[in-house]
Design an enzyme around this catalytic site. Sequence first.
Site, PDB file in Angstrom:
ATOM      1  CB  ALA A   1      62.034  22.217  25.110  1.00 29.39           C
TER       2      ALA A   1
ATOM      3  CD  GLN B   1      51.141  19.088  16.348  1.00 34.74           C
ATOM      4  OE1 GLN B   1      51.130  19.730  15.301  1.00 34.74           O
ATOM      5  NE2 GLN B   1      51.603  19.574  17.474  1.00 34.74           N
TER       6      GLN B   1
ATOM      7  CB  CYS C   1      47.885  26.383  17.805  1.00 35.95           C
ATOM      8  SG  CYS C   1      47.886  25.256  16.408  1.00 35.95           S
TER       9      CYS C   1
END
Length: 468
Positions: free
Chosen positions: A199, A122, A56
């Site tokens: 999801a 992450q 991102c």
Amino acid sequence: MTVLVVGLSHRSAPVSLLERAAIDPTTRGTLLEEMVGAGCCPLAEPVLEASVVSTCNRIELYADVEKFHAGVSELTAALARHSGVGVEELTPHLYVHYDDRAVHHLFSVACGLDSMVVGEGQILGQLKNALAAAQERRTAGRVLNELFQQALRVGKRAHSETGIDRAGQSLVTFGLEQLAAGAPVDEWVAGKRVLLIGAGSMSALSAATLARAGATELVIVNRTVDRAERLATTLAESFGPEAGGSLHARAVPINAISVAAELALADIVVSCTGATGTVLTADAVTKALGERQALGRADGPEARPLALLDLAMPRDIDAGVRAVPGARLVDIESLAAVAGGGDGPVADDVDAVRGIVADEVAVFGASQRAAHITPTVVALRSMARDVVAAEMSRLEGRLPGLDERERTEITRTVRRVVDKLLHAPTVRVKELAQEPGGADYAVALRELFDLDPQAVAAVSNPEQERSS
């Protein structure tokens, strides 16, 4: 090893440009194949190996190239072609690193030093996915496999040996802190109903973070219902009543009716999908807030604002939501602005991680330089064995009366002489090769002994040799 990285991130480009340049999984696969010449439009200069890191807040192309300037030009053109952003617009925001600087950059990224929220872990999963994608497309060879695997080890070492975890936090937690506006996240989230759009891995991380913080109901909407149901089942097993928790999780299909209905009931919305267009419009949020008030979820537009966290790139939620009364939106752009103005993590932890990165870069560089000399040494020893074999064949022709014992003893003696003559220089050249500029010793060795370049290449590419 000639590793090149060409990329842009939240540090070099505005979020609006990152959003436009984002590369989805399908595009990444095509780009990987093109970079190594397997696609329909192969790059002009040879790219031996390639990998793409797309998150991102960063888009980076890693490659093992033969020529620096040509490599930069071709990778830049490929990124522009597949992102849809012109070269002229991209170039001012790109950064380029080569060889040891490229290794240093990747190791720093793996440790979270280059993340929007310094120290977040992450990125390790994202690097692992980038390597897996390159392996699947067969664009990662020895160099990039070793580089990325070492980067993952360095990242894990940084998190286990320093307090960088205490200094940093995940992007999810950081976003929730901004929405909580100074209140403790656990207190702010406790008892709230959450609508999760998407999801994937980021959504799963968001769901787990919210569940641990005390959310009591979590509704997952996703294009693939089966995937949403699997995530809901996992959450129920970990945080539901049967596990001693209070979370109730369920999945619903993503469509205008279901999203509108759930939006009117939600306290918090977290969205992170791979969609290329807007998933949630300002009009949809306005309508939901009206229904929310009618249902008694708010005493007025400002009493209980709907909190929305958009972690997608490109964005899922219309930026116009910021102007909707009763809605509070935090997205990648606003997170970047806050992160850029913060005080940062504890300096001692950052310094410790930087020390780890510097040490690991030196070790990796030495091992790669040593590996670079190995094919030349192997080719030299192979040539020596061929010379011994040829001379013994000539000797047998001149002395046909030698018995087996004599022939064996002479062969062993000649081989020992050759091995002793080669031992010291080959050991020393391997040691020298670990130092900066060590590749020059391989070149010198090839020139001094007039080694066949094809013989060296055959050692360097055993897989190609076996398949030919």
